[in-house]
Design an enzyme around this catalytic site. Structure first.
Site, short mmCIF file in Angstrom:
data_model
loop_
_atom_site.label_atom_id
_atom_site.label_comp_id
_atom_site.label_asym_id
_atom_site.label_seq_id
_atom_site.Cartn_x
_atom_site.Cartn_y
_atom_site.Cartn_z
N HIS A 142 -66.97 5.39 31.72
CA HIS A 142 -65.51 5.54 31.54
C HIS A 142 -65.05 4.70 30.24
O HIS A 142 -65.83 3.68 30.10
CB HIS A 142 -64.89 4.87 32.74
CG HIS A 142 -63.35 5.49 32.89
ND1 HIS A 142 -62.31 4.87 32.10
CD2 HIS A 142 -62.82 6.69 33.49
CE1 HIS A 142 -61.24 5.78 32.43
NE2 HIS A 142 -61.49 6.65 33.10
N HIS A 143 -64.18 5.47 29.44
CA HIS A 143 -63.78 4.60 28.37
C HIS A 143 -63.30 3.29 28.55
O HIS A 143 -63.14 2.40 27.76
CB HIS A 143 -63.02 5.44 27.56
CG HIS A 143 -62.89 5.12 25.99
ND1 HIS A 143 -62.27 4.00 25.51
CD2 HIS A 143 -63.38 5.96 24.94
CE1 HIS A 143 -62.51 3.94 24.05
NE2 HIS A 143 -62.86 5.19 23.67
N SER A 144 -62.45 3.01 29.57
CA SER A 144 -61.93 1.68 29.88
C SER A 144 -62.98 0.88 30.24
O SER A 144 -62.76 -0.22 30.11
CB SER A 144 -60.99 1.86 31.37
OG SER A 144 -61.56 2.46 32.30
N ASP A 201 -66.90 8.93 21.07
CA ASP A 201 -65.72 9.64 21.46
C ASP A 201 -64.71 9.74 20.14
O ASP A 201 -63.77 8.89 20.02
CB ASP A 201 -64.76 8.77 22.51
CG ASP A 201 -64.84 7.23 22.28
OD1 ASP A 201 -63.74 6.81 22.46
OD2 ASP A 201 -65.73 6.81 21.36
#
Length: 497
Positions: A142-144, A201
């Site tokens: 997850h990008h977070s 991304d």
């Protein structure tokens, strides 16, 4: 539960808040491997067993403190005291012998499913059954939790340049690396990077970068010493962009030139992933012939592939598609060799049938955009990029509402090109053949293309909404055919015609 906690930063919160059933905010990588000669038949099983027996360090051991409420005001990362490595490390198989297209099918399905945010949000899948005894590793995060740049850096550190190295740590044994300014200034063939240096991304970094650009505008306007100068320079640049009549600036792409397109619709949760790999030397040779960068050549063949792909769908606009590109430029006020991260818009030449003339159109637009940025100081570059991207908010709103505005859009898709390892890399003696970024898509951005160089090759990762863009593999194939057409074209057509 562990008492130590790390608050999420604003950018991490943005990606967490953006998570939905259709817009999943995870990114990933697909890496095919060839085992060494004489490798045991259970090589992959050994690697999976070793992985499941490994120690996991932060950030890979962290989960959200309040997974039941993503918008919790004190959302933090905390150590998961019930961490289950068997859940995160998985093994699957293709019907042997599987090819690249068949590998793309399970990766597409895996990327279509959201990560469980009640657990540390990452997974690694070992996929066997590729022809020739090969296997692949697909990782998503997850990008977070891990931004694309950091994730790519950690993945690279978990691989070895020595084919005989059997003790190199796996990626989840490696803590978060430090990040130096020089790391964000690497580039390949013309300076395109993924946003602020992230690798995996492209679209996510553009969206994330917009927040920083807006902050940059505030910083410019909030500075008593610099506000007047930078605001004046920004205004002058915007006016000059409209008034310039010389050849270079006539090709500057503005923020309301992108045609309405099938790419700019609402998306579903379903994804389709496809790949292509080309020798860098081949792209360099074409670029040298036409005085173009590697990135210009890459954009031109993507444009050629999209032209045929959309035409077959009956969705090819009369005007060229517009692409947003993260770039690194040197401001005019920087004498120390530093760079500034910004965004530009460029044409893909999808309205041009001739491959050489398409490359000419792409090169002219990227040159004009970079020349425009080089005429500004760093503050003005940030402000100009923010102003250039501002109309995208209206584009997104119109997509969500289903009402098309009477004016053009800002851009149709994002393409990022980032530098990867120059040396051949190995995991437990198995040679990594390629490193394909698996990015994310969003409403009004149903297609993303992220490129990464690796050991003399350029690797293309196409990710799209399956329901919006059926048969995405054809786009990847058509991109390769566009490269063949460009290589076979008569150089006499040139960029100057």
């Amino acid at each position: 539960m562990s008492q130590t906690a790390r608050r999420l930063g604003p950018q991490d919160m943005f990606f967490l808040y953006s998570e939905s059933s259709t817009t999943m905010m995870h990114v990933g990588a697909l890496m095919p491997f060839t085992p060494p000669s004489g490798a045991p038949p259970d090589l992959l099983r050994q690697l999976v067993d070793e992985s499941k027996a490994s120690e996991v360090v932060e950030p890979w051991s962290l989960r959200l403190s309040h997974p039941e409420l993503l918008y919790h005001p004190t959302q933090s990362w905390v150590v998961d005291d019930n961490f289950d490595l068997d859940y995160h490390v998985r093994r699957s198989a293709l019907a042997s012998p599987g090819d690249e297209r068949e590998l793309g099918i399970p990766v597409s399905r895996l990327h279509s499913h959201a990560l469980d945010l009640r657990r540390p949000p990452w997974e690694v899948h070992f996929i066997e059954g590729l022809e020739g005894g090969r296997f692949a590793i697909y990782i998503k995060m997850h990008h977070s939790l891990i931004d694309g740049y950091t994730g790519q850096k950690m993945l690279a550190r978990s691989l070895s340049t020595d084919p005989h190295d059997t003790t190199h740590p796996l990626f989840f044994n490696i803590p978060t690396p430090g990040r130096s300014p020089a790391d964000t200034q690497d580039s390949v063939g013309g300076g395109l990077i993924a946003g602020a240096g992230n690798v995996l991304d492209g679209l996510g970094d553009v969206v994330r970068g917009l927040g920083g650009l807006v902050s940059g505008v505030g910083s410019v306007l909030g500075s008593v010493a610099g506000a007047g100068r930078s605001t004046f320079e920004l205004t002058k640049a915007l006016v000059n962009a409209q008034l310039r009549s010389d050849h270079e600036y006539r090709n500057l792409v503005g923020s309301v030139q992108a045609p309405h397109c099938i790419l700019n619709t609402r998306i579903s949760r379903n994804r389709r992933f496809a790949t292509q790999q080309y020798p860098l030397d081949r792209l360099k040779a074409i670029g040298a012939q036409y005085d173009a960068t590697i990135n210009d050549v890459a954009l031109a063949i993507i444009g050629g592939g999209l032209r045929r792909f959309l035409d077959e769908l009956g969705e090819l606009p009369n005007k060229s598609l517009i692409v947003v590109l993260p770039v690194n430029v040197r401001p005019k006020d920087d004498e120390g060799g530093g760079n500034a991260v910004a965004t530009i818009l460029a044409t893909l030449g999808t309205d041009v049938a001739d491959p050489v003339q398409r490359l000419a159109a792409v090169t002219a637009s990227t040159r004009a955009a970079k020349a425009q940025l080089r005429s500004m100081d760093k503050d003005a570059i940030l402000a100009y990029s923010a102003a250039l991207m501002a109309p995208y908010g209206v584009q997104l709103a119109s997509t969500l509402s289903g009402v098309k505005p009477p004016w053009p859009y800002t851009f149709n898709l994002c393409v990022s090109n980032v530098p990867g390892p120059e040396d051949v890399l190995y995991v437990r003696g198995s040679r990594m053949e390629a490193s394909y970024p698996v990015s994310l898509v969003a409403h009004s951005q149903a297609l993303n293309v992220t490129l990464q160089s690796y050991a003399g090759t350029l690797n293309f990762g196409f990710i799209g909404c399956r329901d919006t863009l059926p048969h995405l593999q054809r786009l990847a194939v058509y991109t390769g055919e566009a490269l063949d057409q460009l290589a076979a074209a008569d150089g006499a057509a040139g960029l100057g015609s």
